[in-house]
Design a protein around this motif. Sequence first.
Motif, PDB file in Angstrom:
ATOM      1  N   ARG A  36      45.309  74.623  -9.995  1.00 43.48           N
ATOM      2  CA  ARG A  36      45.271  75.900  -9.275  1.00 43.48           C
ATOM      3  C   ARG A  36      44.991  75.676  -7.794  1.00 43.48           C
ATOM      4  O   ARG A  36      45.650  76.257  -6.928  1.00 43.48           O
ATOM      5  N   LEU A  37      44.018  74.819  -7.485  1.00 44.83           N
ATOM      6  CA  LEU A  37      43.715  74.557  -6.066  1.00 44.83           C
ATOM      7  C   LEU A  37      44.891  73.871  -5.371  1.00 44.83           C
ATOM      8  O   LEU A  37      45.240  74.225  -4.250  1.00 44.83           O
ATOM      9  N   PHE A  38      45.499  72.891  -6.043  1.00 48.58           N
ATOM     10  CA  PHE A  38      46.647  72.216  -5.439  1.00 48.58           C
ATOM     11  C   PHE A  38      47.817  73.177  -5.265  1.00 48.58           C
ATOM     12  O   PHE A  38      48.546  73.098  -4.280  1.00 48.58           O
ATOM     13  N   HIS A  39      47.993  74.080  -6.219  1.00 45.84           N
ATOM     14  CA  HIS A  39      49.062  75.073  -6.132  1.00 45.84           C
ATOM     15  C   HIS A  39      48.851  75.989  -4.911  1.00 45.84           C
ATOM     16  O   HIS A  39      49.812  76.373  -4.246  1.00 45.84           O
ATOM     17  N   LYS A  40      47.586  76.306  -4.620  1.00 48.62           N
ATOM     18  CA  LYS A  40      47.275  77.165  -3.469  1.00 48.62           C
ATOM     19  C   LYS A  40      47.441  76.426  -2.150  1.00 48.62           C
ATOM     20  O   LYS A  40      47.580  77.049  -1.102  1.00 48.62           O
ATOM     21  N   GLY A  41      47.371  75.109  -2.187  1.00 50.90           N
ATOM     22  CA  GLY A  41      47.592  74.315  -0.976  1.00 50.90           C
ATOM     23  C   GLY A  41      46.327  73.703  -0.399  1.00 50.90           C
ATOM     24  O   GLY A  41      45.207  73.996  -0.817  1.00 50.90           O
ATOM     25  N   THR A  42      46.551  72.866   0.590  1.00 48.46           N
ATOM     26  CA  THR A  42      45.466  72.106   1.205  1.00 48.46           C
ATOM     27  C   THR A  42      44.387  73.013   1.790  1.00 48.46           C
ATOM     28  O   THR A  42      43.201  72.702   1.696  1.00 48.46           O
ATOM     29  N   ASP A  43      44.792  74.131   2.388  1.00 48.09           N
ATOM     30  CA  ASP A  43      43.785  75.026   2.969  1.00 48.09           C
ATOM     31  C   ASP A  43      42.786  75.514   1.935  1.00 48.09           C
ATOM     32  O   ASP A  43      41.597  75.645   2.231  1.00 48.09           O
ATOM     33  N   SER A  84      42.964  63.076  -2.543  1.00 47.97           N
ATOM     34  CA  SER A  84      44.208  63.037  -3.302  1.00 47.97           C
ATOM     35  C   SER A  84      45.336  63.755  -2.564  1.00 47.97           C
ATOM     36  O   SER A  84      46.476  63.281  -2.550  1.00 47.97           O
ATOM     37  N   ALA A  85      45.015  64.874  -1.948  1.00 45.06           N
ATOM     38  CA  ALA A  85      46.031  65.636  -1.216  1.00 45.06           C
ATOM     39  C   ALA A  85      46.631  64.816  -0.080  1.00 45.06           C
ATOM     40  O   ALA A  85      47.781  65.037   0.305  1.00 45.06           O
ATOM     41  N   PHE A  86      45.865  63.873   0.440  1.00 39.53           N
ATOM     42  CA  PHE A  86      46.338  63.037   1.542  1.00 39.53           C
ATOM     43  C   PHE A  86      46.749  61.637   1.085  1.00 39.53           C
ATOM     44  O   PHE A  86      46.901  60.727   1.904  1.00 39.53           O
ATOM     45  N   GLY A  87      46.906  61.479  -0.240  1.00 35.31           N
ATOM     46  CA  GLY A  87      47.353  60.191  -0.765  1.00 35.31           C
ATOM     47  C   GLY A  87      46.300  59.110  -0.698  1.00 35.31           C
ATOM     48  O   GLY A  87      46.640  57.920  -0.664  1.00 35.31           O
ATOM     49  N   LEU A  88      45.042  59.504  -0.680  1.00 38.83           N
ATOM     50  CA  LEU A  88      43.934  58.551  -0.593  1.00 38.83           C
ATOM     51  C   LEU A  88      43.149  58.550  -1.893  1.00 38.83           C
ATOM     52  O   LEU A  88      43.343  59.412  -2.749  1.00 38.83           O
ATOM     53  N   SER A  89      42.234  57.594  -2.013  1.00 35.90           N
ATOM     54  CA  SER A  89      41.425  57.480  -3.219  1.00 35.90           C
ATOM     55  C   SER A  89      39.974  57.199  -2.849  1.00 35.90           C
ATOM     56  O   SER A  89      39.672  56.839  -1.705  1.00 35.90           O
ATOM     57  N   PRO A  90      39.075  57.318  -3.823  1.00 37.06           N
ATOM     58  CA  PRO A  90      37.680  56.962  -3.558  1.00 37.06           C
ATOM     59  C   PRO A  90      37.537  55.514  -3.073  1.00 37.06           C
ATOM     60  O   PRO A  90      36.659  55.215  -2.270  1.00 37.06           O
ATOM     61  N   ALA A  91      38.410  54.641  -3.538  1.00 37.23           N
ATOM     62  CA  ALA A  91      38.351  53.246  -3.094  1.00 37.23           C
ATOM     63  C   ALA A  91      38.529  53.132  -1.585  1.00 37.23           C
ATOM     64  O   ALA A  91      37.913  52.262  -0.946  1.00 37.23           O
ATOM     65  N   ASP A  92      39.336  54.010  -0.992  1.00 37.38           N
ATOM     66  CA  ASP A  92      39.510  53.994   0.461  1.00 37.38           C
ATOM     67  C   ASP A  92      38.193  54.316   1.167  1.00 37.38           C
ATOM     68  O   ASP A  92      37.861  53.708   2.183  1.00 37.38           O
TER      69      ASP A  92
END
Length: 122
Positions: A36-43, A84-92
């Motif tokens: 649901r959050l991803f569907h609503k977008g990054t904002d 995740s939205a920016f293609g990153l992970s906790p490892a970064d």
Amino acid sequence: MSTPDSNPLSQDVLARLAEVIEERKVGDPEKSYVARLFHKGTDAILKKIGEEATEVVMAAKDGDPKHVVYEVADLWFHSMLALSAFGLSPADVLTELQRREGLSGLEEFAARKAREREANGT
């Protein structure tokens, strides 16, 4: 202080949670909070981070350690959605924290300002 390498439990938990986020973000927004959050977008994700950060501050002001932990967990979770939205992970993030280990906050701030000046050509 433990480092990311010396505390595999934290890495494991974060990695498993990141996997769940990746699976659910493309799911049905009617059945998954993450979707649901991803569907609503990054904002929408960023707004939740702001809300959760405020709740951390309020919990800390109340002085209840258990409530602080609960709210920080919410903040971390929503921050992981942003990663995740920016293609990153906790490892970064763990890699960046490890890079900073042993630097004083003032040294890190000065180094960051120097990099910004170089990037801006000033």
